[in-house]
Design a protein around this motif. Structure first.
Motif, PDB file in Angstrom:
ATOM      1  N   THR A  23       0.824  -1.213   0.000  1.00  0.00           N
ATOM      2  CA  THR A  23       0.000   0.000   0.000  1.00  0.00           C
ATOM      3  C   THR A  23       0.858   1.263   0.000  1.00  0.00           C
ATOM      4  O   THR A  23       0.408   2.313  -0.431  1.00  0.00           O
ATOM      5  N   ARG A  24       2.086   1.151   0.464  1.00  0.00           N
ATOM      6  CA  ARG A  24       2.968   2.325   0.499  1.00  0.00           C
ATOM      7  C   ARG A  24       3.818   2.471  -0.771  1.00  0.00           C
ATOM      8  O   ARG A  24       4.656   3.358  -0.848  1.00  0.00           O
ATOM      9  N   HIS A  25       3.603   1.611  -1.746  1.00  0.00           N
ATOM     10  CA  HIS A  25       4.343   1.735  -3.004  1.00  0.00           C
ATOM     11  C   HIS A  25       3.927   3.039  -3.677  1.00  0.00           C
ATOM     12  O   HIS A  25       2.746   3.392  -3.682  1.00  0.00           O
ATOM     13  N   PRO A  26       4.885   3.801  -4.243  1.00  0.00           N
ATOM     14  CA  PRO A  26       4.542   5.084  -4.876  1.00  0.00           C
ATOM     15  C   PRO A  26       3.472   4.973  -5.953  1.00  0.00           C
ATOM     16  O   PRO A  26       2.657   5.885  -6.128  1.00  0.00           O
ATOM     17  N   LEU A  27       3.429   3.860  -6.674  1.00  0.00           N
ATOM     18  CA  LEU A  27       2.413   3.716  -7.714  1.00  0.00           C
ATOM     19  C   LEU A  27       0.997   3.597  -7.144  1.00  0.00           C
ATOM     20  O   LEU A  27       0.026   3.876  -7.844  1.00  0.00           O
ATOM     21  N   SER A  28       0.867   3.201  -5.878  1.00  0.00           N
ATOM     22  CA  SER A  28      -0.465   3.104  -5.276  1.00  0.00           C
ATOM     23  C   SER A  28      -1.140   4.463  -5.240  1.00  0.00           C
ATOM     24  O   SER A  28      -2.304   4.609  -5.612  1.00  0.00           O
ATOM     25  N   LYS A  29      -0.419   5.464  -4.792  1.00  0.00           N
ATOM     26  CA  LYS A  29      -0.969   6.825  -4.726  1.00  0.00           C
ATOM     27  C   LYS A  29      -1.215   7.370  -6.129  1.00  0.00           C
ATOM     28  O   LYS A  29      -2.258   7.967  -6.402  1.00  0.00           O
ATOM     29  N   ILE A  30      -0.273   7.135  -7.033  1.00  0.00           N
ATOM     30  CA  ILE A  30      -0.425   7.617  -8.410  1.00  0.00           C
ATOM     31  C   ILE A  30      -1.648   6.972  -9.048  1.00  0.00           C
ATOM     32  O   ILE A  30      -2.447   7.640  -9.706  1.00  0.00           O
ATOM     33  N   ARG A  31      -1.816   5.681  -8.837  1.00  0.00           N
ATOM     34  CA  ARG A  31      -2.965   4.967  -9.420  1.00  0.00           C
ATOM     35  C   ARG A  31      -4.278   5.512  -8.888  1.00  0.00           C
ATOM     36  O   ARG A  31      -5.248   5.673  -9.634  1.00  0.00           O
ATOM     37  N   VAL A  37      -9.189  10.767 -11.746  1.00  0.00           N
ATOM     38  CA  VAL A  37      -9.240  11.634 -12.923  1.00  0.00           C
ATOM     39  C   VAL A  37      -9.944  10.927 -14.075  1.00  0.00           C
ATOM     40  O   VAL A  37     -10.800  11.517 -14.753  1.00  0.00           O
ATOM     41  N   LEU A  38      -9.614   9.673 -14.312  1.00  0.00           N
ATOM     42  CA  LEU A  38     -10.209   8.936 -15.430  1.00  0.00           C
ATOM     43  C   LEU A  38     -11.711   8.741 -15.244  1.00  0.00           C
ATOM     44  O   LEU A  38     -12.471   8.777 -16.215  1.00  0.00           O
ATOM     45  N   ARG A  39     -12.155   8.553 -14.006  1.00  0.00           N
ATOM     46  CA  ARG A  39     -13.602   8.447 -13.750  1.00  0.00           C
ATOM     47  C   ARG A  39     -14.309   9.751 -14.114  1.00  0.00           C
ATOM     48  O   ARG A  39     -15.405   9.743 -14.665  1.00  0.00           O
ATOM     49  N   ALA A 127      -6.624  17.724 -15.847  1.00  0.00           N
ATOM     50  CA  ALA A 127      -7.375  17.112 -14.751  1.00  0.00           C
ATOM     51  C   ALA A 127      -6.440  16.540 -13.687  1.00  0.00           C
ATOM     52  O   ALA A 127      -6.720  16.645 -12.493  1.00  0.00           O
ATOM     53  N   ILE A 128      -5.338  15.956 -14.103  1.00  0.00           N
ATOM     54  CA  ILE A 128      -4.367  15.428 -13.131  1.00  0.00           C
ATOM     55  C   ILE A 128      -3.760  16.566 -12.319  1.00  0.00           C
ATOM     56  O   ILE A 128      -3.666  16.497 -11.093  1.00  0.00           O
ATOM     57  N   LEU A 129      -3.365  17.637 -12.986  1.00  0.00           N
ATOM     58  CA  LEU A 129      -2.758  18.772 -12.281  1.00  0.00           C
ATOM     59  C   LEU A 129      -3.741  19.470 -11.350  1.00  0.00           C
ATOM     60  O   LEU A 129      -3.340  20.050 -10.338  1.00  0.00           O
ATOM     61  N   ALA A 130      -5.033  19.418 -11.668  1.00  0.00           N
ATOM     62  CA  ALA A 130      -6.051  20.066 -10.842  1.00  0.00           C
ATOM     63  C   ALA A 130      -6.559  19.164  -9.720  1.00  0.00           C
ATOM     64  O   ALA A 130      -7.308  19.618  -8.858  1.00  0.00           O
ATOM     65  N   VAL A 134      -2.857  16.469  -6.040  1.00  0.00           N
ATOM     66  CA  VAL A 134      -1.696  16.887  -6.824  1.00  0.00           C
ATOM     67  C   VAL A 134      -1.460  18.389  -6.695  1.00  0.00           C
ATOM     68  O   VAL A 134      -0.315  18.830  -6.595  1.00  0.00           O
ATOM     69  N   ALA A 135      -2.531  19.175  -6.683  1.00  0.00           N
ATOM     70  CA  ALA A 135      -2.418  20.634  -6.660  1.00  0.00           C
ATOM     71  C   ALA A 135      -1.490  21.151  -5.546  1.00  0.00           C
ATOM     72  O   ALA A 135      -0.663  22.037  -5.808  1.00  0.00           O
ATOM     73  N   PRO A 136      -1.561  20.630  -4.319  1.00  0.00           N
ATOM     74  CA  PRO A 136      -0.650  21.137  -3.276  1.00  0.00           C
ATOM     75  C   PRO A 136       0.835  20.824  -3.542  1.00  0.00           C
ATOM     76  O   PRO A 136       1.713  21.450  -2.953  1.00  0.00           O
ATOM     77  N   LEU A 137       1.104  19.868  -4.409  1.00  0.00           N
ATOM     78  CA  LEU A 137       2.491  19.502  -4.706  1.00  0.00           C
ATOM     79  C   LEU A 137       3.124  20.417  -5.745  1.00  0.00           C
ATOM     80  O   LEU A 137       4.337  20.394  -5.942  1.00  0.00           O
TER      81      LEU A 137
END
Length: 163
Positions: A23-31, A37-39, A127-130, A134-137
């Motif tokens: 669950t802590r793998h970086p791809l988990s958060k990205i996914r 966004v895709l939904r 949509a990803i950037l918004a 993600v926006a706070p990063l």
């Protein structure tokens, strides 16, 4: 006692990919972010595809696979498809089950290019950037890098240091 090196084939697989990925793998958060966004873009995807005919590769899977290619610096679509064939992490991220067939590289390329020639790629990135996670990063801070440290590509395709 020494363990056995015998290989036994199994008829059924009981591997749950969700349980195999930490669950802590970086791809988990990205996914999670990408799936949110895709939904939101589901209606946009519906407009791009005909109602009848042979089904294409799901646009969500095309986008997630393209993200993997960029995140892991995979040089070609052929190598990406090869990785998805045996890499459980990639299968999980894209949304392929452990027994699902992986796409032929040319089919993947044609499907992805057809979708991304529309303005869809801009909508996806916006949509990803918004996205709320993600926006706070993101930052408007400016930084400079000395030009000697930036490599440029020559017209012949070879990497050279700028003068």
């Amino acid at each position: 006692m020494r363990g056995s090196d015998q290989v036994t084939g199994s008829l059924f697989s009981y591997v749950d990919l969700e349980e195999r990925i930490p669950t802590r793998h970086p791809l988990s958060k990205i996914r999670t972010v990408v799936n949110d966004v895709l939904r939101c873009l589901d209606v946009e995807f519906d407009r791009l595809y005909a109602g009848e005919g042979r089904p294409s590769i799901a646009p969500e899977r095309l986008i997630r696979a393209s993200l993997l290619q960029n995140l892991y610096s995979i040089r070609s679509k052929r190598q990406l498809v090869e990785q998805m064939d045996y890499n459980l992490l990639f299968r999980w991220f894209v949304g392929l089950g452990i027994d699902d067939a992986v796409w032929v590289p040319t089919v993947f390329t044609k499907n992805r290019d057809r979708m991304l020639t529309t303005d869809m790629s801009c909508k996806i990135m916006a949509a990803i950037l918004a996205h709320r996670e993600v926006a706070p990063l993101l930052s408007d801070d400016h930084f400079s890098v000395p030009s000697r440290q930036i490599a440029s590509q020559s017209p012949a395709g070879h990497w050279t240091a700028p003068r």
